[in-house]
Design an enzyme around this catalytic site. Structure first.
Site, PDB file in Angstrom:
ATOM      1  N   CYS A   1      42.257  44.648  42.218  1.00 35.41           N
ATOM      2  CA  CYS A   1      42.910  43.341  42.124  1.00 35.41           C
ATOM      3  C   CYS A   1      43.849  43.058  43.290  1.00 35.41           C
ATOM      4  O   CYS A   1      43.995  41.902  43.702  1.00 35.41           O
ATOM      5  CB  CYS A   1      43.626  43.208  40.785  1.00 35.41           C
ATOM      6  SG  CYS A   1      42.435  43.101  39.418  1.00 35.41           S
TER       7      CYS A   1
ATOM      8  N   ASP B   1      49.492  43.040  38.294  1.00 35.07           N
ATOM      9  CA  ASP B   1      48.970  43.813  37.145  1.00 35.07           C
ATOM     10  C   ASP B   1      49.643  45.167  36.892  1.00 35.07           C
ATOM     11  O   ASP B   1      48.954  46.170  36.649  1.00 35.07           O
ATOM     12  CB  ASP B   1      47.456  44.046  37.319  1.00 35.07           C
ATOM     13  CG  ASP B   1      46.638  42.755  37.306  1.00 35.07           C
ATOM     14  OD1 ASP B   1      47.240  41.672  37.310  1.00 35.07           O
ATOM     15  OD2 ASP B   1      45.393  42.849  37.309  1.00 35.07           O
TER      16      ASP B   1
ATOM     17  N   LYS C   1      45.566  36.127  34.058  1.00 37.03           N
ATOM     18  CA  LYS C   1      44.193  36.038  34.562  1.00 37.03           C
ATOM     19  C   LYS C   1      43.298  36.957  33.734  1.00 37.03           C
ATOM     20  O   LYS C   1      43.791  37.755  32.943  1.00 37.03           O
ATOM     21  CB  LYS C   1      44.132  36.405  36.045  1.00 37.03           C
ATOM     22  CG  LYS C   1      44.522  37.849  36.322  1.00 37.03           C
ATOM     23  CD  LYS C   1      44.546  38.129  37.804  1.00 37.03           C
ATOM     24  CE  LYS C   1      44.810  39.590  38.112  1.00 37.03           C
ATOM     25  NZ  LYS C   1      43.836  40.547  37.559  1.00 37.03           N
TER      26      LYS C   1
END
Ligand SMILES: [Zn+2]
Length: 188
Positions: free
Chosen positions: A143, A18, A104
């Site tokens: 994450c 990310d 995601k």
């Protein structure tokens, strides 16, 4: 061969979590000094590709009104809206075409902090005989943490690239490192 190339072996994969505009300074959910991980991760990506170690880059990719947003009763301000500038990978992150993207956060019924959550990634890695993961990216206490814990549960060896990750909060980072160590991950 550089130091990073020496560290990487066959059976390894690199997972960059990310590194998107919204998580960097100026974004919708900015993490302090998040952009400092980019040159570090660029070196790892280049080293991995040199050694034919597969590289995965995940992105959070939420529909409008996602259940993880505060207005919907979730934890976060709206971020990484599909096709927005904020959802783009940071422009300084070098992602050659051979880097495999994982999307995601698209599910309506749950958030997906972990790159393993309902993505099929562990099967993909097994098929490629991957045994060890090098993981960096954002955020260390959200994450990255969830991905590292899932990787360990799935039986992968894990090395967390410490200078390639940043937490949302300092306390969160400390707690994340404790949990990741307890789970058997190595912090390099
Ligand atoms: Zn999200």
């Amino acid at each position: 061969m550089g130091k990073l190339e020496d560290a990487l072996q066959s059976g390894d994969a690199l997972v960059v979590v990310d590194v998107q505009n919204d998580f960097c300074p100026g974004g919708a959910l900015p993490i302090e000094r998040a952009d400092e991980v980019i040159p570090i991760l660029n070196r790892w990506i280049a080293a991995a590709l040199n050694k034919h170690v597969p590289v995965y880059a995940s992105r959070d990719w939420h529909p409008v009104g996602h259940m993880s947003f505060r207005q919907q009763g979730g934890l976060w301000p709206p971020h990484c809206l599909q096709d927005s500038d904020g959802a783009r990978f940071h422009p300084a992150l070098h992602l050659p075409g051979s880097v495999i993207k994982i999307t995601k956060g698209v599910r309506f019924d749950q958030d997906q902090h972990s790159v393993f959550d309902a993505t099929g990634l562990s099967g993909e890695l097994r098929q490629k005989n991957i045994r060890r993961l090098w993981i960096g990216g954002l955020a260390e206490d959200v994450c990255v943490l969830a991905s590292v814990l899932d990787a360990r549960r799935s039986g992968f060896d894990v090395v967390v690239i410490q200078d390639g990750t940043r937490p949302v909060s300092l306390e969160g980072g400390e707690s994340a490192r404790h949990q990741m160590r307890e789970a058997g991950a190595r912090l390099n």
